[in-house]
Design an enzyme around this catalytic site. Structure first.
Site, mmCIF file in Angstrom:
data_model
loop_
_atom_site.group_PDB
_atom_site.id
_atom_site.type_symbol
_atom_site.label_atom_id
_atom_site.label_comp_id
_atom_site.label_asym_id
_atom_site.label_seq_id
_atom_site.Cartn_x
_atom_site.Cartn_y
_atom_site.Cartn_z
ATOM 1 C CG ASP A 202 -2.307 0.627 0.830
ATOM 2 O OD1 ASP A 202 -2.293 1.805 0.417
ATOM 3 O OD2 ASP A 202 -3.346 -0.034 0.926
ATOM 4 C CG HIS A 273 -4.428 2.206 -2.013
ATOM 5 N ND1 HIS A 273 -4.361 2.924 -0.843
ATOM 6 C CD2 HIS A 273 -5.732 2.240 -2.397
ATOM 7 C CE1 HIS A 273 -5.573 3.362 -0.519
ATOM 8 N NE2 HIS A 273 -6.417 2.966 -1.448
ATOM 9 C CD GLU A 337 -9.901 4.216 -0.694
ATOM 10 O OE1 GLU A 337 -10.816 4.500 0.083
ATOM 11 O OE2 GLU A 337 -8.743 3.925 -0.315
HETATM 12 C C1 ACM Z 1 -11.027 -0.149 0.520
HETATM 13 O O1 ACM Z 1 -11.542 -0.132 1.646
HETATM 14 N N1 ACM Z 1 -10.305 0.879 0.102
HETATM 15 C C2 ACM Z 1 -11.192 -1.267 -0.378
#
Ligand code: ACM
Length: 668
Positions: A202, A273, A337
């Site tokens: 991440d 991420h 995201e």
């Molecule tokens: C997530 O909670 N960003 C998958």
């Protein structure tokens, strides 16, 4: 005796589903069908002369059983291939039981023997887990205990509702290490969960050694500081944080999981991420500028460059190494995201869009995902990603209707549904995708118990309404997710995970018609004892606390509104809506829904043609907090033509503006 077993076996499929009156057993998740034998038959007791009978194909499972029993019981059970005299635990593959699927089993217990049969070794392993749960909780101790090592004579026929029963651990945000992962795998196995979804990369850390790209761990596994508290907070630990798994450690953990019939699905997040990787190799980013491994949490701006061929060769190389470590057919690629700001400003991305006919940023992400899916499929595996990979605007990052227009997602890609309307998941299913349902509001273990109570976790049903039976089969199961931005310690992590993990295990395994929260809570008492012995720091107060969702299998019979709510104590009548249908026990609950002031209740009576036939007197409070809201009524005899009503003594608590539901269920 043999005849009794055979008679039991023959009638196994005819057993009624487990009724709420059979709660003395402790198995979590509740089996599909379970019956106690004639009580005269008593128990099977484990003694020094008990042997395990299993052939070579089940050596691992037989060894696991012996190893699970040895520390607490002090018994060193011999494993042998042939039956001899004496008490036996027989483990046997039986292809004739193929209707139980890849994970089902039967378990027969008589005073002289235990028999576990299944079409697969996984089924045998789950039968063994049920045996262990029928034993006293002390069986999980690592030192010899003085318990009575007996289990009741039962007949079980069991198989899971869903094939995907996942727990996700985010180790990118806070690294916990090998010992904790193994502890979690042990708990998952006992609860018959079969997918460990391992979030390994991440923005705040890269946690897996990749030999071709050493900087991923020499640089990407370390950050200089960590935000604390909550989103947007200004506080920091002031301490560096680091950690990663070597490939040798990963192989060991994968084997440890496999011994427990758990598949590990690694998550290597892309194109967002990915700051830890971009910090290690800035050329992977769209901006081509050096960045740091992130020390704060939230949605980052940097993302892999979708227009650079070197991005895809990096991903291909990384996945080659990932696939040598993880035998799983599926790799999770995140995909959630992504902020598109850097892509929007990139001349190379503009060129890519022109060349490929991509109209929107969502299309660019779809192009990226489809490229990666192609790379992965060439390597004989398949891709799974969070539902942003479908190209919908879940975060307001795709303003002006910039959702996917040109591209559509590779149909083999598994969609991990976590956010947005269930209509999005429904559309994906109708488009032919397979879905795992991890809707955040129902399954995120980083959320507090105020948001997701134990009862709410238990009530989760991953099946989305409005699908045909065939379409429903595309929802292969659930995941529950331990995100760890704000969870630095093992103690805190365990508090968030347990006891909710038990609820999610039952959501994923137990047939819908067998789900029973009251029975679950009773069964959790033994589980709590196990966790106490094992030193697992679960949230202890969750059994006593209620939220409205705890009562999902009670039926609504009436409402209260401000119009019925008196200022001072008064008897008020409510309907039973035809739900009193026989003599016996009834449970009535008062569930506050809205209003500034709570409802107070001091007694509840059941009236038969206006005459009181049952009463429960105790004080209750139904508002933001729910205290004492369960009333138990026992109807001695039922009269078919009588009119049954409820009479509650109630008042508004400082005001009369509350609204709520009155729900009932029989049998408790
Ligand atoms: C997530 O909670 N960003 C998958």
């Amino acid at each position: 005796m043999k005849r009794t077993i055979i008679a039991c076996m023959a009638s196994l499929t005819a057993f009624p589903l487990l009724s709420s009156t059979v709660v003395a057993q402790h198995i979590i998740p509740t089996p599909l069908e379970m019956k106690y034998s004639d009580p005269q038959q008593g128990n099977f007791t484990f003694t020094a002369d008990t042997t395990i009978v299993a052939d070579e194909t089940l050596k691992n499972e037989a060894t696991a059983l012996a190893a699970s029993l040895a520390p607490a019981t002090g018994l060193k059970l011999v494993i042998q291939a042939e039956k001899t005299d004496g008490k036996q635990i027989k483990l046997a593959l039986d292809p004739a039981l193929k209707d139980l699927g890849k994970e089902g089993y039967t378990l027969q217990v008589t005073p002289t023997g235990i028999e576990v049969k299944a079409p697969t070794a996984t089924g045998i392993y789950y039968g063994i887990q049920s045996i262990l749960q029928l034993l006293p909780a002390e069986v999980v101790a690592t030192q010899k205990q003085g318990a009575n090592w007996s289990i009741p004579c039962v007949s079980i026929s069991d198989k899971p509702r869903f094939s995907w029963r996942a727990f996700m651990l985010d180790e990118a945000r806070h690294f916990k290490g090998e010992k904790e992962v193994k502890k979690l795998l042990d708990q998952m196995a006992a609860l018959k969960m079969n997918v460990f979804h391992w979030h390994l990369t991440d923005d705040q850390g890269w946690r897996i050694e990749i030999k071709k790209y050493p900087r991923l761990t020499t640089v990407g596994s370390k950050r200089t500081d960590t935000q604390t508290g909550t989103w947007g907070s200004a506080t920091r630990t002031g301490e560096p944080h680091s950690g990663f798994y070597t490939q040798e450690q990963i192989k060991d953990i994968v084997a440890y999981a496999a011994d427990r019939h758990i598949t590990i699905i690694p998550e290597i997040g892309m194109p967002g991420h990915a700051c830890a990787a971009i910090a290690a190799y800035p050329e992977l980013g769209t901006n081509k500028k050096p960045i740091e491994v992130m020390t704060i949490f939230g949605k980052a701006y940097d993302a892999y460059d979708p227009a650079a061929e070197t991005t895809y060769s990096f991903i291909s190389d990384v996945l080659d190494e990932v696939f040598t470590l993880f035998p799983s057919k599926i790799v999770h690629i995140g995909g959630d995201e992504v902020r598109f700001d850097h892509w929007k400003k990139s001349a190379d991305v503009k060129k890519l869009m022109k060349r490929e006919g991509l109209k929107t940023m969502a299309d660019v992400q779809l192009y990226f995902t489809n490229r990666v899916a192609g790379i992965v499929q060439k390597k004989g595996r398949n891709v799974m990603g969070w539902n942003e990979i479908l190209g919908d605007d879940l975060h307001g990052f795709l303003k002006d209707g910039q959702t996917a227009k040109a591209a559509s997602l590779d149909k083999n890609t598994i969609v991990h549904f976590w956010k947005g309307s269930t209509q999005l998941a429904k559309r994906a299913i109708k488009d032919g995708h397979t879905i795992v349902n991890s809707l955040h509001s129902q399954t995120y273990l980083d959320y507090g118990y105020g948001n997701i109570s134990l009862g709410k976790a238990y009530a989760f049903d991953p099946i989305i309404k409005g699908l045909t039976q065939e379409e429903e089969k595309r929802i292969i199961g659930i995941g529950c997710q331990m995100w760890s931005e704000w969870i630095p310690t093992v103690k805190r992590m365990e508090y968030q995970i347990y006891p909710r993990l038990g609820a999610y295990a039952e959501v994923a395994w137990t047939a819908k018609e067998n789900k029973d929260y009251q029975s679950f809570k009773k069964r959790m008492v033994r589980q709590f004892k196990c966790w106490d012995i094992q030193g697992i720091q679960y949230a202890k107060n969750q059994i006593a606390k209620f939220s409205a969702s705890d009562f999902f299998n009670h039926v609504k019979v009436d409402n209260w509104t401000p119009a019925q709510t008196p200022k001072d104590w008064k008897n008020v009548s409510f309907k039973t809506a035809g739900k009193i249908t026989s003599a016996g026990n009834y449970e009535v609950v008062f569930l506050y829904q809205k209003g500034t002031h709570a409802l107070e209740i001091s007694e509840l009576a059941l009236l038969e043609n206006g005459k009181q036939v049952a009463i429960d007197k105790h004080q209750a409070f139904s508002g933001g907090q729910l205290k004492g809201i369960i009333y138990k009524l026992k109807l001695p005899t039922f009269k078919k033509d009588a009119k049954y009503t409820l009479q509650a003594r109630i008042k508004g608590s400082g005001g009369t503006d509350s609204h709520g539901e009155i729900k009932i269920r029989s049998g408790e």
